[in-house]
Design a protein around this motif. Structure first.
Motif, PDB file in Angstrom:
ATOM      1  N   LEU A 161       0.821  -1.209   0.000  1.00  9.97           N
ATOM      2  CA  LEU A 161       0.000   0.000   0.000  1.00  9.97           C
ATOM      3  C   LEU A 161       0.858   1.263   0.000  1.00  9.97           C
ATOM      4  CD1 LEU A 161      -2.811  -1.005   2.535  1.00  9.97           C
ATOM      5  CD2 LEU A 161      -2.992  -0.845   0.035  1.00  9.97           C
ATOM      6  N   ALA A 162       2.029   1.182   0.649  1.00  9.67           N
ATOM      7  CA  ALA A 162       2.923   2.338   0.689  1.00  9.67           C
ATOM      8  C   ALA A 162       3.543   2.615  -0.678  1.00  9.67           C
ATOM      9  CB  ALA A 162       4.027   2.109   1.721  1.00  9.67           C
ATOM     10  N   LEU A 163       3.586   1.601  -1.540  1.00  9.28           N
ATOM     11  CA  LEU A 163       4.301   1.727  -2.809  1.00  9.28           C
ATOM     12  C   LEU A 163       3.402   1.942  -4.016  1.00  9.28           C
ATOM     13  CD1 LEU A 163       6.956  -1.087  -2.276  1.00  9.28           C
ATOM     14  CD2 LEU A 163       7.284   1.372  -2.040  1.00  9.28           C
ATOM     15  N   VAL A 164       2.102   1.652  -3.898  1.00 13.38           N
ATOM     16  CA  VAL A 164       1.237   1.751  -5.077  1.00 13.38           C
ATOM     17  C   VAL A 164       1.199   3.177  -5.628  1.00 13.38           C
ATOM     18  CG1 VAL A 164      -0.205  -0.247  -4.581  1.00 13.38           C
ATOM     19  CG2 VAL A 164      -0.778   1.955  -3.549  1.00 13.38           C
ATOM     20  N   LYS A 165       1.354   4.176  -4.773  1.00 11.85           N
ATOM     21  CA  LYS A 165       1.381   5.562  -5.232  1.00 11.85           C
ATOM     22  C   LYS A 165       2.550   5.789  -6.176  1.00 11.85           C
ATOM     23  CE  LYS A 165       1.723  10.338  -3.542  1.00 11.85           C
ATOM     24  NZ  LYS A 165       1.831  11.212  -2.337  1.00 11.85           N
ATOM     25  N   VAL A 166       3.690   5.163  -5.869  1.00 12.75           N
ATOM     26  CA  VAL A 166       4.878   5.296  -6.720  1.00 12.75           C
ATOM     27  C   VAL A 166       4.589   4.739  -8.109  1.00 12.75           C
ATOM     28  CG1 VAL A 166       7.287   4.614  -7.024  1.00 12.75           C
ATOM     29  CG2 VAL A 166       6.440   5.212  -4.750  1.00 12.75           C
ATOM     30  N   LEU A 366       8.507   1.662 -16.848  1.00 10.52           N
ATOM     31  CA  LEU A 366       8.739   1.088 -15.522  1.00 10.52           C
ATOM     32  C   LEU A 366       7.481   1.175 -14.672  1.00 10.52           C
ATOM     33  CD1 LEU A 366      10.983  -0.133 -13.684  1.00 10.52           C
ATOM     34  CD2 LEU A 366      11.300   2.171 -12.787  1.00 10.52           C
ATOM     35  N   GLY A 367       6.722   2.262 -14.818  1.00 11.91           N
ATOM     36  CA  GLY A 367       5.497   2.428 -14.047  1.00 11.91           C
ATOM     37  C   GLY A 367       4.509   1.313 -14.289  1.00 11.91           C
ATOM     38  N   GLY A 368       4.346   0.908 -15.548  1.00 17.56           N
ATOM     39  CA  GLY A 368       3.452  -0.206 -15.838  1.00 17.56           C
ATOM     40  C   GLY A 368       3.872  -1.476 -15.140  1.00 17.56           C
TER      41      GLY A 368
END
Length: 473
Positions: A161-166, A366-368
């Motif tokens: 959950l902390a990383l999905v924003k990235v 990379l985002g995908g």
């Protein structure tokens, strides 16, 4: 059962067996392909958070290439610690080590917007946290009682959950800024979407190596499209050296209390994750339980691998779960196969041009990939939580820990008056959630009283699939 050409069933379950070299090499490379993207991604995220990430014109951009290079090199070295071992260090099992996502929620606040000047303190925390992690090898069997699925599942879910924003930011075009009008454009999302679609297609409709390498192939497909659209530049590849030996304390070394405390606390989570991976390897590959010696050796290797990596500018290492599944799929338990993969990683880590080529991947591509990877982290945490007995006591623990942890992460200004060290640790979200869950799990009685649970549940207790009433009620 007949010999498969790789070995007999008995040989395939033996960690000390070496398959024919013509079979062992592709099997080893397969392990590298399964973990390659996940291994280099944390370095890219940390560089981006600090301000010298992809697409940056900063003179510090070569530091990203160096961090990618070290990610490969020390993943290989840490893997050799596990497969070959020395003294009590190493499980002598086919365990693949790689850069850990688990530490990202701790590392990002430490470096956010501070450039390379933040890296000495970061790597000071990596080194000292790694040594602490190694010390857990002496007691890992005794502290597992404090980390049941309720705690570990919550922690892994919080990491995701902390990383999905990235992932969303990268898919939209990088960390948003006022000077990036193209942020969130249809072009950016189209490139990221191609990566996601190809990855999902291969994961669900392909088999064997195509399925295992779905994220990697998805990234390659997105990269090809981005290249055709003129989004790829090879300028940094031309400037990169052909060969480079890593330098100790390349970024310097500095003591930061927030970094050291954060890395030491996360070492518990990483150690428990490794215990699970070792158990998964021995069960899936050999049909047996892991021995105490193997679990302790794996924990030592985790810690020392991280400490040595930090000295040379690489991020924390841990065992990679995707490779556990690969062993179960192939049925090949040989540690020497993984050793071959480790040697390949070390070779890549000594060639900066490899890191430079990786740095040409557009941030949208990379985002995908990371949207899928970070989503899988959340899913893995939920899967772990499925083993929890969801009585009212455990629901209260989970609810309080998740609410405070996620809430502080979403609204960091709520703690703006705390000292810097404590504020960084608390607004990570992950550490307060883990601490609350561990403490409540240890101190709360096994069964909450009927009156207290009814007040908390708001009349919803006992309704819905998966909810269980306490036996005492």
């Amino acid at each position: 059962m007949a010999d498969t050409g790789i070995g007999t069933p008995a040989q395939l379950k033996d960690p000390n067996y070496t398959p024919p070299i013509a079979k062992a090499i592709p099997l080893g490379i397969q392990h590298v392909l399964a973990m390659f993207v996940s291994n280099v991604t944390p370095a890219i995220i940390i560089a981006g958070a600090a301000g010298f990430g992809f697409g940056s014109n900063s003179p510090d951009f070569p530091s990203l290439i160096y961090m990618i290079q070290m990610s490969m090199l020390f993943a290989g070295i840490a893997t050799l610690f596990q497969t070959i071992g020395f003294g009590p260090v190493g499980a002598r099992l086919p365990i693949v080590q790689g850069t850990s996502f688990a530490f990202l929620p701790i590392m990002i606040p430490l470096v956010a917007g501070k450039g390379v000047e933040a890296l000495p303190a970061l790597f000071g925390g990596v080194v000292l946290g790694g040594l602490f992690h190694a010390s857990l090898g002496t007691v890992i069997g005794k502290i597992r009682f404090a980390l049941p699925p309720l705690v570990t599942g919550l922690v892994v879910t919080m990491i995701g959950l902390a990383l999905v924003k990235v992932g969303i930011q990268y898919a939209a075009g990088g960390v948003p800024a006022v000077d990036k009008p193209e942020y969130g454009s249809l072009l950016n999302w189209s490139v990221a979407g191609i990566v996601i679609l190809v990855t999902l297609g291969l994961k669900f409709f392909a088999r064997g190596m195509l399925s295992v390498s779905a994220v990697l192939i998805g990234l390659l497909a997105g990269y090809a499209v981005a290249y055709l659209l003129g989004m790829v530049s090879f300028a940094n590849v031309e400037r990169a050296a052909v060969f480079q030996v890593p330098a100790p304390f390349h970024f310097g070394f500095e003591f930061s209390l927030a970094a050291v405390v954060g890395f030491c606390l996360m070492a518990f989570v990483s150690a428990v994750e490794t215990v699970g991976d070792v158990s998964g390897i021995t069960k899936g590959g050999a049909g047996r339980e892991a021995t105490d010696k193997e679990i302790a050796g794996a924990t030592y290797a985790d810690g020392f691998g991280t400490a040595i990596a930090g000295i040379f500018g690489a991020l924390p290492n841990t065992s990679f779960s995707q490779n556990v599944g690969l062993i179960a799929m192939t049925g090949v338990m040989s540690r020497h196969v993984v050793t071959i993969g480790a040697i390949f990683l070390i070779f890549c880590g000594l060639v900066p041009k490899v890191g430079a080529i990786i740095s040409t991947v557009p941030i949208e591509v990379l985002g995908g990939g990371v949207i899928v990877m970070f989503g899988m982290v959340v899913a893995a945490g939920i899967s772990m939580l499925s083993d929890v007995d969801w009585n009212r006591r455990n629901m209260v623990i989970f609810a309080v820990a998740l609410s405070l942890g996620l809430g502080l992460q979403l609204e960091p200004k709520a703690l703006q008056y705390l000292p810097d060290t404590l504020r960084i640790l608390m607004t990570s979200g992950l550490l307060p959630a883990a601490f609350i869950a561990i403490v409540l799990n240890l101190v709360l009685p096994e069964h909450l009283s009927e009156e207290s649970t009814e007040e908390v549940s708001g009349g919803l207790a006992g309704h819905g699939a998966g909810l269980k009433n306490d036996p005492a009620e």
